[in-house]
Design a protein around this motif. Structure first.
Motif, mmCIF file in Angstrom:
data_model
loop_
_atom_site.group_PDB
_atom_site.id
_atom_site.type_symbol
_atom_site.label_atom_id
_atom_site.label_comp_id
_atom_site.label_asym_id
_atom_site.label_seq_id
_atom_site.Cartn_x
_atom_site.Cartn_y
_atom_site.Cartn_z
ATOM 1 N N GLY A 26 29.317 91.293 -5.151
ATOM 2 C CA GLY A 26 30.192 92.197 -5.906
ATOM 3 C C GLY A 26 31.409 91.517 -6.498
ATOM 4 O O GLY A 26 32.166 92.144 -7.242
ATOM 5 N N TYR A 27 31.600 90.245 -6.198
ATOM 6 C CA TYR A 27 32.708 89.476 -6.803
ATOM 7 C C TYR A 27 32.177 88.639 -7.955
ATOM 8 O O TYR A 27 30.967 88.506 -8.145
ATOM 9 N N HIS A 28 33.103 88.065 -8.723
ATOM 10 C CA HIS A 28 32.759 87.151 -9.808
ATOM 11 C C HIS A 28 33.298 85.770 -9.454
ATOM 12 O O HIS A 28 34.418 85.664 -8.957
ATOM 13 N N LEU A 30 35.168 82.553 -10.295
ATOM 14 C CA LEU A 30 36.271 82.322 -11.224
ATOM 15 C C LEU A 30 36.608 80.844 -11.315
ATOM 16 O O LEU A 30 36.410 80.087 -10.373
ATOM 17 N N GLY A 144 42.164 89.564 0.761
ATOM 18 C CA GLY A 144 41.999 89.741 -0.679
ATOM 19 C C GLY A 144 41.938 88.403 -1.382
ATOM 20 O O GLY A 144 42.465 87.402 -0.884
ATOM 21 N N SER A 145 41.314 88.390 -2.563
ATOM 22 C CA SER A 145 41.056 87.135 -3.263
ATOM 23 C C SER A 145 42.340 86.410 -3.672
ATOM 24 O O SER A 145 42.366 85.183 -3.749
ATOM 25 N N ARG A 161 35.986 83.147 -5.526
ATOM 26 C CA ARG A 161 36.514 84.426 -6.041
ATOM 27 C C ARG A 161 38.015 84.346 -6.244
ATOM 28 O O ARG A 161 38.676 85.367 -6.462
ATOM 29 N N THR A 188 41.554 97.032 -10.868
ATOM 30 C CA THR A 188 40.937 95.701 -11.005
ATOM 31 C C THR A 188 39.406 95.774 -11.022
ATOM 32 O O THR A 188 38.775 95.184 -11.919
ATOM 33 N N PRO A 189 38.755 96.488 -10.077
ATOM 34 C CA PRO A 189 37.288 96.557 -10.132
ATOM 35 C C PRO A 189 36.769 97.119 -11.458
ATOM 36 O O PRO A 189 35.771 96.637 -12.000
ATOM 37 N N TYR A 192 36.911 94.397 -14.206
ATOM 38 C CA TYR A 192 35.786 93.452 -14.062
ATOM 39 C C TYR A 192 34.479 94.110 -14.521
ATOM 40 O O TYR A 192 33.663 93.497 -15.206
HETATM 41 O O1 C5P Z 1 39.625 90.491 -3.513
HETATM 42 P P1 C5P Z 1 40.194 91.785 -3.959
HETATM 43 O O2 C5P Z 1 40.022 92.873 -2.944
HETATM 44 O O3 C5P Z 1 41.616 91.689 -4.415
HETATM 45 O O4 C5P Z 1 39.374 92.210 -5.240
HETATM 46 C C1 C5P Z 1 39.432 93.517 -5.755
HETATM 47 C C2 C5P Z 1 38.217 93.771 -6.625
HETATM 48 O O5 C5P Z 1 38.291 92.972 -7.817
HETATM 49 C C3 C5P Z 1 36.888 93.392 -6.005
HETATM 50 O O6 C5P Z 1 36.378 94.426 -5.214
HETATM 51 C C4 C5P Z 1 36.022 93.149 -7.244
HETATM 52 O O7 C5P Z 1 35.600 94.378 -7.812
HETATM 53 C C5 C5P Z 1 37.010 92.530 -8.204
HETATM 54 N N1 C5P Z 1 36.962 91.060 -8.171
HETATM 55 C C6 C5P Z 1 35.884 90.399 -8.717
HETATM 56 N N2 C5P Z 1 35.826 89.032 -8.692
HETATM 57 C C7 C5P Z 1 36.847 88.322 -8.154
HETATM 58 C C8 C5P Z 1 37.972 88.971 -7.608
HETATM 59 C C9 C5P Z 1 37.992 90.354 -7.632
HETATM 60 O O8 C5P Z 1 34.951 91.025 -9.231
HETATM 61 N N3 C5P Z 1 36.763 87.001 -8.165
#
Ligand code: C5P
Length: 313
Positions: A26-28, A30, A144-145, A161, A188-189, A192
């Protein structure tokens, strides 16, 4: 023993944010260049005796921050507790967390991540966990990322991420930024997800961009004009799609002579690069006068990461 610990923690902007495809988790993936700026939240942590963990929030956007167990700072406290385990009678007890916000909420400037990082640094000091920077960074990444970068500060390349950090070679001097807050927030989600959709529809390219050598060279040289021209953010297109008024903000900043301007992270805050502090102050006043955003402030970077403040006697 200290009865409370206060930590100052900076906002971040992304000078480059290259977003890869959606991962199975579910993350990307980066490639990003994080840059901490001198706009700070302050978080104070004190033992709460026999009570439960609690949090209070004051300042910029405070009513929009959850003051319950879902607050990112309290999640960080719990993550630290379970990472280290029981160490003794006084260890890891309930805490009262007081957050004073200056970083705008849900604006793409890692305000929530900053508060989580500050809570980690404060509890680390209060409890003397001896996890060290690497251990604390691992706990931060669970929360968190962006939390590991809020701990670290400065300028750093983020991969994975965003949690895998490499400090960037620091050039001479500081860069001067104008921050433009929007009237509203973005999830944020959702930003993305909108990028994935725009890419699937062929409306924006599926970039396979790596780290910008030009941007890194401009940073190392302390060359603001080159840096301004090299700023990039793959989340800008979806942020503009969801929040079209940001186009006016970006156009106004550029028309007023900014060296570069971009949506910050997932937005909707925007930032502009000035030649120097005086240019930044003038640009901020002129931008505020256009009414193209809710509020404007100035900040310099790079700024230090989460820092324990001296105890006031
Ligand atoms: O890591 P964090 O909880 O801050 O990320 C919030 C949301 O942002 C994630 O659930 C995801 O939907 C998106 N995200 C993502 N790719 C990343 C960082 C965040 O898709 N590298």
């Amino acid at each position: 023993m200290n009865i409370s610990v206060s930590v100052r923690v900076p906002a971040k902007i992304n000078l480059q944010l290259a977003v890869g495809p959606l991962r199975p988790d579910g993350y990307h993936d980066l490639v990003t260049v994080f840059h901490a700026v001198s706009l700070y939240d302050e978080v104070t942590v004190a033992p709460a005796g026999d009570g439960n963990d609690s949090v209070t929030v004051a300042g910029e956007g405070a009513p929009d921050v959850p003051a319950d167990a879902g607050n990112l700072a309290l999640r960080a406290v719990r993550a630290l507790r379970s990472a280290v385990g029981e160490q003794g009678a006084d260890w890891g007890g309930p805490v009262r967390v007081a957050i004073t916000k200056r970083i705008p909420v849900a604006a793409g400037m890692a305000g929530g991540s900053a508060d989580a990082a500050a809570a980690l640094a404060a509890c680390d000091e209060l409890w003397q966990t001896r996890l060290g920077p690497a251990g604390l960074g691992r706990v931060a990444a669970q929360v968190g990322s962006d939390v590991p970068f809020s701990l670290l500060g400065g300028t750093a390349i983020g991969r994975g991420r965003g949690e895998q950090l490499t400090p960037a070679a620091a050039g001479p001097g500081q860069f001067h930024w104008v921050l433009a807050y929007a009237a509203g927030s973005l999830s944020t989600p959702l930003v993305y997800k909108t990028l994935d959709q725009l890419r699937a529809d062929g409306e924006v390219p599926v970039a396979a961009a790596g780290l910008s050598e030009e941007l890194m060279a401009a940073l190392a040289a302390g060359d603001a004009a080159r840096l301004g021209a090299a700023l990039s953010n793959d989340l800008q297109a979806p942020a503009l799609h969801l929040f079209p008024a940001l186009r006016q903000t970006l156009a106004a900043g550029r028309a007023l002579g900014a060296l570069g301007g971009l949506v910050s992270g997932s937005g909707p805050a925007c930032f502009f690069l000035a030649r120097d502090a005086a240019h930044g102050a003038g640009l901020a006043d002129a931008l505020a006068a256009t009414g193209a955003c809710r509020a404007v402030t100035t900040a310099a970077g790079p700024a230090a990461g989460a820092t324990v403040l001296p105890t006031v006697a």
